[in-house]
Design an enzyme around this catalytic site. Structure first.
Site, PDB file in Angstrom:
ATOM      1  N   CYS A  69      17.438 -28.892  -1.173  1.00  0.00           N
ATOM      2  CA  CYS A  69      16.405 -28.652  -2.201  1.00  0.00           C
ATOM      3  C   CYS A  69      16.692 -27.380  -2.980  1.00  0.00           C
ATOM      4  O   CYS A  69      15.764 -26.670  -3.398  1.00  0.00           O
ATOM      5  CB  CYS A  69      15.012 -28.595  -1.578  1.00  0.00           C
ATOM      6  N   ALA A  70      17.953 -27.059  -3.154  1.00  0.00           N
ATOM      7  CA  ALA A  70      18.344 -25.816  -3.846  1.00  0.00           C
ATOM      8  C   ALA A  70      19.567 -26.064  -4.713  1.00  0.00           C
ATOM      9  O   ALA A  70      20.573 -25.359  -4.616  1.00  0.00           O
ATOM     10  CB  ALA A  70      18.623 -24.718  -2.823  1.00  0.00           C
TER      11      ALA A  70
END
Length: 276
Positions: free
Chosen positions: A234-235
């Protein structure tokens, strides 16, 4: 989402090669005095970097801005005192603290919450209602419309009691020793690169291996009974900054042992033999 719905401007502060906040870049973003909110992770879920929360809060407040700290990673590893940090907002999810899913905590300074309108309507969030006007309950009830997540709240309370009984000083010391051991052990594997060299870091290590995709690493370790995470975590913007498409990530907790880290190193050596 706020940019798309309200037209706000997002400004992004850079990080150094070590994976720490670049304060020169941060200064540049605040230079014209228009920034209203500094939103930053308290601990990176990819690099394990702890951001200097107290310094950042002082920095933002001196420039007329509020600060929001995402403590979803940090809150399970070290004691958090929102008043000492001088955080305007602090948020974390319950399951990251060994509690149930579907519940989280948002702390806000009382004077800020008192000035904010409710974002959702429902039972128990009003002071009075008429056809002409409604008035709102005092925080936090103003923001807790409807029937609360009763079971989840009890479960999260039990999880908080659990870690407090163990003691965050003991948890932090245990995880610090694990992290040091992991860095020393994994660094000996040829072709493996640990990402980020922050001075203050928690029990999260992301790494890449030469000629091996992160998902292949995770799959082969899984067959050996070793669980890690793989992907962009999620980055995605951070992946771009690091020059990779994905990483493998090992996370340590209060129940992790040095023997499990040694098993990870042994497993990675086998992965290397298979893929190279």
């Amino acid at each position: 989402m706020l940019r798309d719905s309200h037209g706000i401007e997002l400004r992004i502060a850079k990080i150094t090669d070590a994976g720490e906040i670049d304060f020169n870049s941060l200064e540049q973003q605040f230079a014209d005095g228009k920034v209203k909110l500094l939103a930053v992770t308290h601990m990176s879920n990819v690099l394990g970097t702890y951001t200097p929360a107290e310094r950042l809060a002082k920095f933002a407040h001196e420039r007329g801005a509020k600060i929001l700290l995402d403590g979803s990673q940090a809150v399970v590893h070290r004691a958090v005192d929102v008043q000492t940090l001088d955080a305007d907002f602090y948020v974390f999810s319950g399951h990251k603290l060994y509690g149930p899913t579907g519940i989280g905590v948002l702390y806000g300074k009382p004077e800020i919450l008192d000035a904010m309108p409710p974002f959702m309507g429902g039972g128990d969030m009003i002071a009075s209602v008429s056809y002409q006007k409604s008035t709102w309950a005092k925080p936090p009830q103003r923001f807790e419309a409807g029937t609360p997540a009763i079971l989840e709240t009890i479960g999260l309370g039990a999880a908080i009691d659990y870690v407090q009984n163990i003691g965050f000083s003991a948890i932090a010391a245990h995880e610090r020793a694990l992290t040091d051991h992991a860095i020393a052990t994994l660094s000996q594997i040829e072709g493996l690169q640990i990402l980020g060299t922050a001075q203050d870091r928690g029990g999260v290590i992301s790494f890449t291996m030469q000629n091996a995709h992160a998902h292949d690493i995770a799959t082969l370790l899984d067959r050996q009974g070793i669980a890690i995470r793989a992907g962009h975590h999620c980055a995605e913007p951070l992946m771009g900054r690091l020059g990779v498409t994905s990483t493998a990530r090992a996370s340590f907790a209060l129940y992790t042992t040095a023997a499990e880290i040694d098993a990870l190193a042994t497993g990675l050596t086998r992965v290397k033999q298979i893929l190279t």
